[in-house]
Scaffold this active site. Structure first.
Site, PDB file in Angstrom:
ATOM      1  N   ASN A   8     -38.971  14.870  -6.371  1.00  0.00           N
ATOM      2  CA  ASN A   8     -38.568  16.189  -6.844  1.00  0.00           C
ATOM      3  C   ASN A   8     -39.595  16.589  -7.899  1.00  0.00           C
ATOM      4  OD1 ASN A   8     -37.450  18.437  -7.999  1.00  0.00           O
ATOM      5  ND2 ASN A   8     -35.629  17.416  -8.812  1.00  0.00           N
ATOM      6  N   TRP A   9     -40.483  17.462  -7.501  1.00  0.00           N
ATOM      7  CA  TRP A   9     -41.554  17.849  -8.437  1.00  0.00           C
ATOM      8  C   TRP A   9     -41.032  18.715  -9.570  1.00  0.00           C
ATOM      9  CZ3 TRP A   9     -46.354  19.466  -4.972  1.00  0.00           C
ATOM     10  CH2 TRP A   9     -46.914  18.299  -4.399  1.00  0.00           C
ATOM     11  N   LYS A  10     -39.822  19.235  -9.450  1.00  0.00           N
ATOM     12  CA  LYS A  10     -39.277  20.183 -10.435  1.00  0.00           C
ATOM     13  C   LYS A  10     -40.278  21.334 -10.602  1.00  0.00           C
ATOM     14  CE  LYS A  10     -36.513  16.493 -12.260  1.00  0.00           C
ATOM     15  NZ  LYS A  10     -35.752  15.948 -13.365  1.00  0.00           N
ATOM     16  N   HIS A  95     -28.638  20.118  -8.243  1.00  0.00           N
ATOM     17  CA  HIS A  95     -29.317  19.283  -9.240  1.00  0.00           C
ATOM     18  C   HIS A  95     -28.712  19.580 -10.616  1.00  0.00           C
ATOM     19  CE1 HIS A  95     -32.319  17.524 -11.837  1.00  0.00           C
ATOM     20  NE2 HIS A  95     -32.711  16.820 -10.782  1.00  0.00           N
ATOM     21  N   GLU A  97     -29.971  20.005 -13.365  1.00  0.00           N
ATOM     22  CA  GLU A  97     -30.664  21.044 -14.138  1.00  0.00           C
ATOM     23  C   GLU A  97     -30.195  22.434 -13.711  1.00  0.00           C
ATOM     24  OE1 GLU A  97     -34.583  19.487 -13.394  1.00  0.00           O
ATOM     25  OE2 GLU A  97     -34.072  17.761 -14.629  1.00  0.00           O
ATOM     26  N   GLU A 166     -27.306  11.002  -9.736  1.00  0.00           N
ATOM     27  CA  GLU A 166     -28.248  11.173 -10.839  1.00  0.00           C
ATOM     28  C   GLU A 166     -27.485  11.309 -12.146  1.00  0.00           C
ATOM     29  OE1 GLU A 166     -32.278  12.686  -9.156  1.00  0.00           O
ATOM     30  OE2 GLU A 166     -31.156  14.351  -9.989  1.00  0.00           O
ATOM     31  N   GLY A 172     -35.200  12.049 -16.805  1.00  0.00           N
ATOM     32  CA  GLY A 172     -36.328  12.424 -17.662  1.00  0.00           C
ATOM     33  C   GLY A 172     -36.278  11.807 -19.048  1.00  0.00           C
ATOM     34  N   SER A 210     -35.088   8.555 -13.980  1.00  0.00           N
ATOM     35  CA  SER A 210     -36.098   7.651 -14.548  1.00  0.00           C
ATOM     36  C   SER A 210     -36.412   6.460 -13.644  1.00  0.00           C
ATOM     37  CB  SER A 210     -35.690   7.183 -15.951  1.00  0.00           C
ATOM     38  OG  SER A 210     -35.555   8.298 -16.811  1.00  0.00           O
ATOM     39  N   GLY A 231     -38.266  12.021  -9.991  1.00  0.00           N
ATOM     40  CA  GLY A 231     -38.848  13.167 -10.687  1.00  0.00           C
ATOM     41  C   GLY A 231     -40.257  12.848 -11.159  1.00  0.00           C
ATOM     42  N   GLY A 232     -40.374  12.467 -12.408  1.00  0.00           N
ATOM     43  CA  GLY A 232     -41.682  12.260 -13.035  1.00  0.00           C
ATOM     44  C   GLY A 232     -42.639  11.390 -12.219  1.00  0.00           C
TER      45      GLY A 232
HETATM   46  P1  13P Z   1     -36.872  11.679 -13.468  1.00  0.00           P
HETATM   47  O1  13P Z   1     -37.272  10.694 -12.398  1.00  0.00           O
HETATM   48  O2  13P Z   1     -38.050  12.414 -14.056  1.00  0.00           O
HETATM   49  O3  13P Z   1     -35.956  11.087 -14.491  1.00  0.00           O
HETATM   50  O4  13P Z   1     -36.036  12.828 -12.722  1.00  0.00           O
HETATM   51  C1  13P Z   1     -35.009  12.453 -11.887  1.00  0.00           C
HETATM   52  C2  13P Z   1     -34.521  13.653 -11.173  1.00  0.00           C
HETATM   53  O5  13P Z   1     -33.904  14.511 -11.760  1.00  0.00           O
HETATM   54  C3  13P Z   1     -34.851  13.787  -9.754  1.00  0.00           C
HETATM   55  O6  13P Z   1     -34.169  14.842  -9.186  1.00  0.00           O
END
Ligand code: 13P
Length: 248
Positions: A8-10, A95, A97, A166, A172, A210, A231-232
């Protein structure tokens, strides 16, 4: 069932950096079929680019959201048929967010999952508790309520969704749920899916929060963790490929 490792590149990327990142991932695979299914969920403006870079490769692509509406006066939204035009296999829905910053309710998330499925797109349904909810002992209640709304909406198509657990406090933050904490919740979700479909074994339940090259092996070793939503670490080709290599 192969594990699924989805990035997930966000809200990250640019035409130039995406091209370098995707090429590094494809180079890293070296034409070999990965041991896990792979996908990248990217910002909508980059879907055409991902389609062009990834068609014919082992990496699928998808969106990070989809409208619950079919079309019309919904400024800023992206419909499932638009995602179809770019051959998206997946769309993340719910998600944290989006739940947090855009006020998305369980019901709206469920509608989005239903619309995605109706258009042949696999929804990656995110569920997870906040730190306050965990500390209050409400983790199971929260994730079950979030998933129940989706199961209610998609009914006999439950076996076609992907679920991502999640924990909000792990996203994050560098704080991962321990493999035992994650497994405990995944087992609850698996049981809930098993009660709703005759094919619970078809449903990937991903862990997200994470996850990285260093902690992925112990998380993926858990019996009910079928992959990751990253994510990251999905913004770094080597890290993402390392997670994929650990998932088999
Ligand atoms: P991180 O891996 O950056 O913690 O993000 C997880 C996430 O929200 C994937 O959708």
């Amino acid at each position: 069932m192969k594990p699924l490792i989805a990035g997930n590149w966000k809200m990250n990327g640019s035409l130039a950096s995406n091209e370098a990142l995707v090429k590094a991932m494809l180079d890293g695979l070296g034409g070999q079929a990965p041991g896990a299914d792979m996908a990248l969920c990217v910002p909508a403006p980059f879907l055409a680019q991902l389609q062009s870079l990834l068609t014919g490769s082992p990496i699928a692509w998808g969106a990070q959201d989809v409208s619950s509406h079919e079309q019309g006066a919904y400024t800023g939204e992206v419909s499932a048929t638009m995602l179809n035009d770019f051959a998206c296999r997946y769309a993340i829905v719910g998600h944290s967010e989006r739940r947090q910053y855009h006020g998305e309710s369980d019901l709206l998330v469920a509608d989005k999952a239903k619309v995605a499925l109706a258009h042949g797109i696999t929804p990656i349904v995110c569920v997870g508790e906040t730190l306050a909810e965990r500390e209050a002992g409400h983790t199971e209640t929260v994730v079950k309520r979030q998933l129940a709304a989706v199961i209610h909406a998609v009914a006999h198509c439950t076996s076609e969704i992907v679920v991502a657990y999640e924990p909000v406090w792990a996203i994050g933050t560098g704080k991962t749920a321990s493999p035992e904490q994650a497994q405990q919740v995944h087992a609850v979700l698996r049981a809930q899916i098993a009660a709703a479909t005759q094919h619970p074994e078809r449903v990937h339940i991903l862990y997200g929060g994470s996850m990285n090259a260093a902690n992925a092996a112990s998380l993926l070793a858990q019996p009910d963790i079928d992959g990751g939503l990253i994510g990251g670490a999905s913004l770094k080709a080597a890290d993402f490929l390392q997670i994929v290599a650990l998932a088999h």
